[in-house]
Design an enzyme around this catalytic site. Structure first.
Site, PDB file in Angstrom:
ATOM      1  CB  CYS A 349      26.602 -25.875  62.309  1.00  0.00           C
ATOM      2  SG  CYS A 349      27.231 -25.161  60.791  1.00  0.00           S
TER       3      CYS A 349
HETATM    4  C1  LIG Z   1      31.816 -27.926  55.143  1.00  0.00           C
HETATM    5  C2  LIG Z   1      30.382 -27.477  55.112  1.00  0.00           C
HETATM    6  N1  LIG Z   1      29.471 -28.310  54.635  1.00  0.00           N
HETATM    7  C3  LIG Z   1      28.188 -27.956  54.539  1.00  0.00           C
HETATM    8  C4  LIG Z   1      27.752 -26.727  54.974  1.00  0.00           C
HETATM    9  C5  LIG Z   1      26.305 -26.367  54.854  1.00  0.00           C
HETATM   10  O1  LIG Z   1      26.156 -25.426  53.837  1.00  0.00           O
HETATM   11  P1  LIG Z   1      24.882 -24.431  53.814  1.00  0.00           P
HETATM   12  O2  LIG Z   1      25.145 -23.381  54.846  1.00  0.00           O
HETATM   13  O3  LIG Z   1      24.881 -23.893  52.424  1.00  0.00           O
HETATM   14  O4  LIG Z   1      23.716 -25.268  54.136  1.00  0.00           O
HETATM   15  C6  LIG Z   1      28.664 -25.831  55.504  1.00  0.00           C
HETATM   16  C7  LIG Z   1      28.195 -24.519  55.998  1.00  0.00           C
HETATM   17  O5  LIG Z   1      28.708 -23.845  56.790  1.00  0.00           O
HETATM   18  C8  LIG Z   1      30.025 -26.202  55.573  1.00  0.00           C
HETATM   19  O6  LIG Z   1      30.942 -25.378  56.073  1.00  0.00           O
END
Ligand SMILES: Cc1ncc(COP(=O)(O)O)c(C=O)c1O
Length: 410
Positions: A349
């Protein structure tokens, strides 16, 4: 999006060309979709479920019915009641509502401390840190070298000032499966009024759990992580727990997340959950086989490679995260892309802002180890030929990147 970025992407795709084989291993960031889930979503768009579920006409009632049925499927899989589910559009939104909505509802409490594990997803950490200006203190719970939360440290951080604790069941980057039951016990034994949130986005369909048995108060889930459509997610809010909305609007069936529910995507989400749960053992043993083929194959064929996170049953079935020392992770993602292998580097991310992953730093990796890491997620849709192709190409790709890397051995 800026037009320069768009032009860059068009040029890069043209330059890239079409590789002989393509293996998509980046469902950490954006998932593939089960055909059944896609069909369920499309059926909603074209025939039954495209209306607004709050409106009183036949098409609205149909959408409402789709929503109710989807909630039954999802809540059964989670082990909660269907009216304890709030729909949103992403896991990021679910984590934000959990942290900010709970803090907001308890803004006048004397409790000002929020504990989060040091390896949480940034949508939890940054949401919690944004509360500092309202007098909340965010304290990170340390983890060991494999990413397990230190239960003694957790216990010693809890005091009469603690409002909330957030620890994910499965870590998105290093795949560690926490002893969440142990964590809940430590927290609730110290003080049953402390609220426990778990980011369960990467646990659904891969780890067996039941929310009521676990005893958590809030839990986040996201559709694309179970091979459902993007644009649907949910937050479990235990019956009786007080949360304040963080968005305001008008028409919605839900108080905590106003605006039109994405009914077709929610319907696809429910279908994906159903497919994942109906095939739980088969899918997970297949993914575990692919995971271990990749881990063992890479560690045996590439010098100076290190696995991040634990092995075996303490690691989630789909996660492979390896650091290649003397290798630059971003360059490796490009080199692998040219070979048709799509992975993410460092922290998935944060890879657009070249910062080493906070997760890898928290487990004690040095800067250059964290920088040279790649994250791969296997899926039930992969084949053993895909995995063999990846294993043939990774040593070549790492060798090439190392030959031009500023990080040199010796
Ligand atoms: C553990 C975790 N939490 C939250 C998220 C965020 O999810 P989203 O991509 O649906 O915003 C992710 C996404 O990769 C994740 O792996």
């Amino acid at each position: 999006m800026g037009s320069e970025i768009k032009r860059d992407a068009e040029d890069l795709i043209k330059l890239h060309g079409i590789p002989p084989r393509e293996v998509y291993l980046d469902s950490e960031n954006s998932g593939l979709i089960f055909p059944e889930a896609l069909k369920a979503m499309v059926d909603c768009y074209v025939s039954y479920g495209y209306g607004h579920p709050s409106i009183t006409h036949k098409v609205g009632w149909e959408s409402y019915e789709v929503l109710v049925k989807s909630s039954e499927v999802i809540s059964r899989a989670l082990g909660c009641n269907s009216d304890e589910i709030v729909y949103l559009h992403s896991g990021t939104e679910a984590n934000n509502l959990a942290v900010l909505g709970f803090a907001k509802a308890h803004g006048d409490s004397s409790r000002r401390k929020i504990l989060v594990s040091s390896i949480e997803h940034l949508s939890v950490i940054h949401a919690a840190e944004s509360l500092a200006k309202y007098g909340f203190e965010v304290v990170k719970i340390p983890v060991d070298g494999e990413g397990f939360v230190d239960l003694d440290a957790l216990s010693s951080l809890i005091d009469s000032n603690t409002l909330m604790v957030s620890v994910g069941i499965v870590n998105h980057e290093i795949g560690v499966i926490q002893d969440l039951r142990g964590i809940v016990e430590v927290v609730k034994d110290r003080d049953e009024n402390i609220v426990l949130h778990t980011d369960a986005v990467d646990a659904l369909g891969r780890v067996k759990f039941n929310l009521k048995d676990l005893g958590v108060d809030l839990a986040s889930f996201s559709s694309h992580k179970v091979f459902g459509p993007k644009g649907a997610a949910c937050l479990y809010v235990r019956d009786g727990l007080n949360l304040e909305p963080i968005l305001y609007g008008q028409l919605s069936t839900q108080r905590l997340w106003p605006g039109l529910e994405n009914v077709p995507a929610i319907c696809g989400f429910a279908k994906a959950v159903e497919v994942m749960m109906n095939n739980f053992s088969e899918f997970n043993s297949k993914m575990m086989g692919f995971r271990d083929m990749l881990i063992d194959g890479i560690l045996n064929s590439v010098d100076h490679s290190i696995l991040n996170g634990p092995r075996g049953g303490r690691r989630v079935s789909d996660n492979v995260n390896i650091s290649f020392i003397y290798c630059e992770g971003e360059a490796l993602t490009v080199e692998l892309s040219l070979r048709g292998i799509y992975v993410s580097s460092g922290s998935a991310c944060t890879s657009r802002i070249l910062q080493p992953s906070h997760v890898l730093i928290a487990i004690g990796r040095r800067f250059e180890e964290a920088h040279g890491s790649i994250l791969m997620k296997v899926t039930p849709m992969h084949s053993s030929d895909d995995i063999k192709y990846v294993l043939e190409n990774i040593p070549k790709a790492v060798g090439r990147v190392r030959s031009i890397s500023p990080f040199k051995s010796g």
